[in-house]
Write a protein that holds these residues in place. Structure first.
Motif, PDB file in Angstrom:
ATOM      1  N   ILE A   1      14.430   1.652  -7.348  1.00 19.19           N
ATOM      2  CA  ILE A   1      14.039   2.070  -5.991  1.00 19.19           C
ATOM      3  C   ILE A   1      14.310   0.969  -4.963  1.00 19.19           C
ATOM      4  CG2 ILE A   1      12.273   3.660  -6.847  1.00 19.19           C
ATOM      5  CD1 ILE A   1      10.173   1.569  -5.991  1.00 19.19           C
ATOM      6  N   MET A   2      15.133  -0.022  -5.319  1.00 19.69           N
ATOM      7  CA  MET A   2      15.449  -1.085  -4.368  1.00 19.69           C
ATOM      8  C   MET A   2      16.072  -0.565  -3.068  1.00 19.69           C
ATOM      9  SD  MET A   2      14.354  -4.060  -4.882  1.00 19.69           S
ATOM     10  CE  MET A   2      15.309  -4.797  -3.567  1.00 19.69           C
ATOM     11  N   PRO A   3      16.898   0.505  -3.081  1.00 11.20           N
ATOM     12  CA  PRO A   3      17.375   1.043  -1.795  1.00 11.20           C
ATOM     13  C   PRO A   3      16.238   1.486  -0.882  1.00 11.20           C
ATOM     14  CG  PRO A   3      18.731   1.870  -3.579  1.00 11.20           C
ATOM     15  CD  PRO A   3      17.593   1.144  -4.219  1.00 11.20           C
ATOM     16  N   SER A   4      15.197   2.099  -1.466  1.00 10.36           N
ATOM     17  CA  SER A   4      14.034   2.487  -0.668  1.00 10.36           C
ATOM     18  C   SER A   4      13.284   1.266  -0.159  1.00 10.36           C
ATOM     19  CB  SER A   4      13.085   3.368  -1.496  1.00 10.36           C
ATOM     20  OG  SER A   4      13.717   4.562  -1.892  1.00 10.36           O
ATOM     21  N   ILE A   5      13.181   0.234  -0.993  1.00 10.18           N
ATOM     22  CA  ILE A   5      12.523  -1.003  -0.578  1.00 10.18           C
ATOM     23  C   ILE A   5      13.292  -1.646   0.561  1.00 10.18           C
ATOM     24  CG2 ILE A   5      11.876  -3.327  -1.341  1.00 10.18           C
ATOM     25  CD1 ILE A   5      11.379  -2.155  -4.122  1.00 10.18           C
ATOM     26  N   THR A   6      14.613  -1.638   0.475  1.00 12.25           N
ATOM     27  CA  THR A   6      15.446  -2.197   1.548  1.00 12.25           C
ATOM     28  C   THR A   6      15.167  -1.491   2.871  1.00 12.25           C
ATOM     29  OG1 THR A   6      17.210  -2.817   0.008  1.00 12.25           O
ATOM     30  CG2 THR A   6      17.815  -2.565   2.322  1.00 12.25           C
ATOM     31  N   ILE A   7      15.130  -0.164   2.834  1.00  8.12           N
ATOM     32  CA  ILE A   7      14.891   0.611   4.056  1.00  8.12           C
ATOM     33  C   ILE A   7      13.495   0.337   4.603  1.00  8.12           C
ATOM     34  CG2 ILE A   7      14.645   2.948   4.979  1.00  8.12           C
ATOM     35  CD1 ILE A   7      16.758   3.822   2.927  1.00  8.12           C
TER      36      ILE A   7
ATOM     37  N   PHE B   1       0.824  -1.207   0.000  1.00  9.14           N
ATOM     38  CA  PHE B   1       0.000   0.000   0.000  1.00  9.14           C
ATOM     39  C   PHE B   1       0.863   1.263   0.000  1.00  9.14           C
ATOM     40  CE2 PHE B   1      -3.323  -2.917   1.499  1.00  9.14           C
ATOM     41  CZ  PHE B   1      -4.381  -2.510   0.698  1.00  9.14           C
ATOM     42  N   GLY B   2       1.983   1.245   0.722  1.00 15.36           N
ATOM     43  CA  GLY B   2       2.861   2.409   0.741  1.00 15.36           C
ATOM     44  C   GLY B   2       3.432   2.711  -0.627  1.00 15.36           C
ATOM     45  N   LEU B   3       3.860   1.665  -1.341  1.00 16.26           N
ATOM     46  CA  LEU B   3       4.398   1.860  -2.687  1.00 16.26           C
ATOM     47  C   LEU B   3       3.291   2.281  -3.652  1.00 16.26           C
ATOM     48  CD1 LEU B   3       6.714   1.726  -4.681  1.00 16.26           C
ATOM     49  CD2 LEU B   3       6.316  -0.736  -4.896  1.00 16.26           C
ATOM     50  N   GLY B   4       2.111   1.692  -3.506  1.00 19.47           N
ATOM     51  CA  GLY B   4       0.998   2.070  -4.372  1.00 19.47           C
ATOM     52  C   GLY B   4       0.616   3.529  -4.214  1.00 19.47           C
ATOM     53  N   LEU B   5       0.536   3.993  -2.970  1.00 19.97           N
ATOM     54  CA  LEU B   5       0.230   5.402  -2.734  1.00 19.97           C
ATOM     55  C   LEU B   5       1.338   6.304  -3.273  1.00 19.97           C
ATOM     56  CD1 LEU B   5      -1.214   5.288   0.909  1.00 19.97           C
ATOM     57  CD2 LEU B   5      -2.466   5.786  -1.198  1.00 19.97           C
ATOM     58  N   ALA B   6       2.581   5.878  -3.122  1.00 22.37           N
ATOM     59  CA  ALA B   6       3.696   6.682  -3.624  1.00 22.37           C
ATOM     60  C   ALA B   6       3.620   6.841  -5.139  1.00 22.37           C
ATOM     61  CB  ALA B   6       5.024   6.042  -3.221  1.00 22.37           C
ATOM     62  N   VAL B   7       3.267   5.759  -5.836  1.00 23.35           N
ATOM     63  CA  VAL B   7       3.144   5.831  -7.297  1.00 23.35           C
ATOM     64  C   VAL B   7       2.023   6.795  -7.690  1.00 23.35           C
ATOM     65  CG1 VAL B   7       2.547   4.520  -9.364  1.00 23.35           C
ATOM     66  CG2 VAL B   7       4.087   3.531  -7.662  1.00 23.35           C
ATOM     67  N   LEU B   8       0.892   6.717  -6.997  1.00 22.22           N
ATOM     68  CA  LEU B   8      -0.236   7.598  -7.315  1.00 22.22           C
ATOM     69  C   LEU B   8       0.094   9.062  -7.040  1.00 22.22           C
ATOM     70  CD1 LEU B   8      -3.240   5.536  -5.908  1.00 22.22           C
ATOM     71  CD2 LEU B   8      -2.667   5.923  -8.311  1.00 22.22           C
TER      72      LEU B   8
ATOM     73  N   ILE C   1       6.288   8.040   2.182  1.00 22.69           N
ATOM     74  CA  ILE C   1       7.225   9.163   2.019  1.00 22.69           C
ATOM     75  C   ILE C   1       8.579   8.667   1.531  1.00 22.69           C
ATOM     76  CG2 ILE C   1       8.466  10.975   3.247  1.00 22.69           C
ATOM     77  CD1 ILE C   1       5.527  11.583   2.828  1.00 22.69           C
ATOM     78  N   ILE C   2       9.046   7.537   2.061  1.00 20.36           N
ATOM     79  CA  ILE C   2      10.338   6.983   1.635  1.00 20.36           C
ATOM     80  C   ILE C   2      10.266   6.519   0.187  1.00 20.36           C
ATOM     81  CG2 ILE C   2      12.046   5.172   2.063  1.00 20.36           C
ATOM     82  CD1 ILE C   2      11.231   5.252   5.008  1.00 20.36           C
ATOM     83  N   TYR C   3       9.158   5.878  -0.182  1.00 23.45           N
ATOM     84  CA  TYR C   3       9.009   5.433  -1.571  1.00 23.45           C
ATOM     85  C   TYR C   3       8.897   6.616  -2.529  1.00 23.45           C
ATOM     86  CZ  TYR C   3       8.414   0.530  -0.279  1.00 23.45           C
ATOM     87  OH  TYR C   3       8.626  -0.749   0.172  1.00 23.45           O
ATOM     88  N   ILE C   4       8.232   7.678  -2.114  1.00 21.66           N
ATOM     89  CA  ILE C   4       8.144   8.875  -2.964  1.00 21.66           C
ATOM     90  C   ILE C   4       9.545   9.433  -3.228  1.00 21.66           C
ATOM     91  CG2 ILE C   4       7.433  11.300  -2.954  1.00 21.66           C
ATOM     92  CD1 ILE C   4       4.822  10.448  -1.640  1.00 21.66           C
ATOM     93  N   ALA C   5      10.371   9.491  -2.185  1.00 28.21           N
ATOM     94  CA  ALA C   5      11.749   9.975  -2.364  1.00 28.21           C
ATOM     95  C   ALA C   5      12.510   9.090  -3.351  1.00 28.21           C
ATOM     96  CB  ALA C   5      12.456  10.016  -1.011  1.00 28.21           C
ATOM     97  N   GLY C   6      12.301   7.772  -3.252  1.00 26.22           N
ATOM     98  CA  GLY C   6      12.977   6.869  -4.183  1.00 26.22           C
ATOM     99  C   GLY C   6      12.505   7.032  -5.607  1.00 26.22           C
ATOM    100  N   LEU C   7      11.202   7.178  -5.803  1.00 28.85           N
ATOM    101  CA  LEU C   7      10.659   7.346  -7.152  1.00 28.85           C
ATOM    102  C   LEU C   7      11.103   8.662  -7.777  1.00 28.85           C
ATOM    103  CD1 LEU C   7       7.037   6.010  -6.553  1.00 28.85           C
ATOM    104  CD2 LEU C   7       8.769   4.958  -8.020  1.00 28.85           C
ATOM    105  N   GLN C   8      11.171   9.700  -6.977  1.00 34.21           N
ATOM    106  CA  GLN C   8      11.599  10.999  -7.499  1.00 34.21           C
ATOM    107  C   GLN C   8      13.096  11.022  -7.816  1.00 34.21           C
ATOM    108  OE1 GLN C   8      10.253  13.680  -4.417  1.00 34.21           O
ATOM    109  NE2 GLN C   8       8.274  14.015  -5.433  1.00 34.21           N
TER     110      GLN C   8
END
Length: 298
Positions: free
Chosen positions: A212-218, A98-105, A176-183
């Motif tokens: 965005i694997m570094p964000s996924i790791t975190i 859900f966190g990654l899905g919201l970040a993509v949206l 928020i972390i996933y958004i930073a990775g996507l950006q």
């Protein structure tokens, strides 16, 4: 006004670097001393106390492996481990999905993006005890409406209540972390994929996701450790009821150490705490090694 020359800037920078190298122990020493006093010494003392019977640290009596034998044979501790592991697996999957899905949206330039980011992040600012009692009231009201037993009498409701609470609190933070990775994904790579005819779905899974694997790791590390260490929400929401069936490892250790009287229980609780610490460290290190091996160097 005359600007400093390149030579002057270079000399000044070298002087600062030499000064930092010369005096760095002065700046490191206070933090290092605080780390030794606040962590290393208490941890070492805790390791010793796990082999003792005690009421206070000044009257400890060494008993060898007795405390660990009890911890390994305590059925409640084994059940709490299985319950915590099952909780961790489900919460890690749901929170990160859900966190990654919201970040993509919320990285597609939609109107009101900043407002939605704030709204989704706000539950993370509320304390765990407060969240636990709030959700206890909400879930008990829902169960009473549908004619089910109260939360303290329904272990299945307690489990899913903890899952919902954890997701509601943590999804916004991971978002928020996933958004930073996507950006941080370079635009030229995305443009190259689109020129080659990749659809948005393929662009995400073949380009963005590996980047965005570094964000996924975190995020997996944070959700993993937070799930295993969960205490205050468990205490407030279910208190381990019914009959300790929804008791997670941290709450089990707390109940062993504080909720029972006698010399032996302090040592039992300390042994459980050390085993719990080692378990979380080992699982976290394995997770970090696995996910970091899949990271792509940009």
């Amino acid at each position: 006004m005359r600007q400093p020359s390149f030579y002057a800037l270079f000399v000044g920078e070298n002087f600062m670097q030499r000064a930092i190298k010369k005096y760095f122990p002065v700046f490191v020493l206070p933090t290092f001393a605080a780390f030794i006093i606040g962590f290393i010494v208490p941890f070492a003392e805790g390791v010793y106390l796990s082999f003792c019977q005690f009421m206070t640290v000044s009257n400890a009596t060494f008993v060898g492996l007795k405390n660990y034998k009890f911890a390994f044979t305590d059925s409640s501790f084994g059940h709490s481990f299985l319950f915590t592991a099952l909780f961790a697996v489900v919460s890690i999957i749901l929170i990160n999905a859900f966190g990654l899905g919201l970040a993509v949206l919320l990285t597609r330039g939609l109107k009101g993006t900043n407002i939605f980011r704030t709204i989704f992040f706000m539950p993370n600012l509320i304390g765990g005890i407060v969240l636990g009692y709030i959700w206890q009231i909400l879930i008990n009201c829902l169960l009473s409406i549908i004619g089910q037993p109260l939360l303290a009498l329904n272990s299945a409701a307690g489990y899913w209540g903890l899952i919902v609470l954890m997701c509601w609190q943590q999804i916004g933070y991971m978002m928020i972390i996933y958004i930073a990775g996507l950006q941080n994904v370079p635009d030229d790579i995305i443009e190259a994929a689109e020129i080659d005819g990749a659809t948005k779905w393929k662009t995400f899974w073949r380009v963005k996701f590996p980047m965005i694997m570094p964000s996924i790791t975190i995020c997996i590390f944070l959700t993993l450790t937070n799930s295993f260490k969960l205490f205050d929400q468990n205490l407030a929401l279910t208190g381990g009821e019914p009959n300790h069936k929804t008791e997670m490892m941290a709450l089990n250790i707390y109940s062993t150490f504080y909720a029972r009287s006698g010399l032996q229980w302090k040592g039992y609780g300390q042994a459980k705490a050390l085993l719990f610490c080692i378990l979380v460290i080992v699982i976290s290190m394995i997770q970090l090694k696995v996910t970091r091996s899949r990271e792509v160097q940009q």
